[in-house]
Write a protein that holds these residues in place. Sequence first.
Motif, short mmCIF file in Angstrom:
data_model
loop_
_atom_site.label_atom_id
_atom_site.label_comp_id
_atom_site.label_asym_id
_atom_site.label_seq_id
_atom_site.Cartn_x
_atom_site.Cartn_y
_atom_site.Cartn_z
N LEU A 48 0.82 -1.21 0.00
CA LEU A 48 0.00 0.00 0.00
C LEU A 48 0.86 1.26 0.00
N GLN A 49 1.96 1.23 0.72
CA GLN A 49 2.85 2.39 0.74
C GLN A 49 3.58 2.56 -0.58
N TRP A 52 1.12 4.02 -2.91
CA TRP A 52 0.86 5.42 -2.53
C TRP A 52 1.98 6.34 -3.05
N LEU A 202 -5.55 6.04 -1.71
CA LEU A 202 -4.42 5.42 -1.04
C LEU A 202 -4.00 6.19 0.21
N SER A 203 -4.19 7.50 0.19
CA SER A 203 -3.88 8.30 1.38
C SER A 203 -4.81 7.91 2.53
N GLN A 206 -3.52 4.63 4.16
CA GLN A 206 -2.19 4.57 4.76
C GLN A 206 -2.18 4.27 6.26
N ASP A 209 -1.74 0.53 7.24
CA ASP A 209 -0.56 -0.28 6.93
C ASP A 209 0.69 0.60 6.87
N TRP A 210 0.77 1.57 7.78
CA TRP A 210 1.86 2.54 7.72
C TRP A 210 3.07 2.08 8.51
#
Length: 303
Positions: A48-49, A52, A202-203, A206, A209-210
Amino acid sequence: MQPVQGGQPPSPRRENSLRGIGLVLLGGAFLSSADAVSKLMAETVPPLQITWLRYAAFAVIMLAIALPGGRPMLVPNRLRLQLLRGVAVTVSSILFVSSLKYLPIADATATSFISPLFVTALSIPLLGEKIGWRRWTATIIGLIGVLIVVRPGGAGFQLAALLPMLSASAWAFALIFTRMMSATENPVTTLTWSAIIGFLLLSLLQPFDWQPLTAQAIWLGVFVGVASTIGHWFVILAFRHADASLLAPFAYLQLLWASIFGFLMFAVLPDRFTWLGAVIITGSGLYIAHRERLRARGPLSRG
């Protein structure tokens, strides 16, 4: 080429087959390089990051291109379809990047080539098209090719092999939505909206899963965004110089780029089953493109 929105005349098409082929090949190289770096990042960075960061760079580039054009470039005629396309493209990107964490680049790329087969099936409920036995046969053969690549039930099978298939299905929805608004939307407008929608979605995801990002990860993510944007742009430019029917076979050569980057960066080459399945998938996709071209020229008794 798609007409330019807002009554502006479309850019003139200049027939140059060699330039079109060269742009498609370059586009495939940039897209595969972005995938290779995404796979490298996936060893330590959540998918995901990675996606992003990719969309952050994508959005910055597209806004820089679209903003000077003002309202005609920024305001779509088909807002609902732009939103649906943006979501579909984003989902496709998340699934594909997620697959790279577990699969060789060439395997994921070969499986993702199934998207034209999904487009064929989706054309019935979404576009009201009638699909004849020839295209259905090509679709079934393409699915057999996917089974050869994925090899369900085999010793090396893993559920992650389904991710590029799901990515291809989401991309097929995006292609259908693109086709539905091709007569009214500027390609720059469409790409800009896809970039913005993807970045915003996507923001929002975050926080789930940051993890802290190193400077290296950020720069690699920027590279992924820039390379993928350049790759897509080259492909768009290619269609200004040559017909889709001519360019389609060369677009499938992205598998070769994926194999090269996979070998150079990860010392992995596709096995014989991946190559065999890829050839079958490619052949079925090219045949479907051929039938589409014939249908565009005039009515066919069978699709």
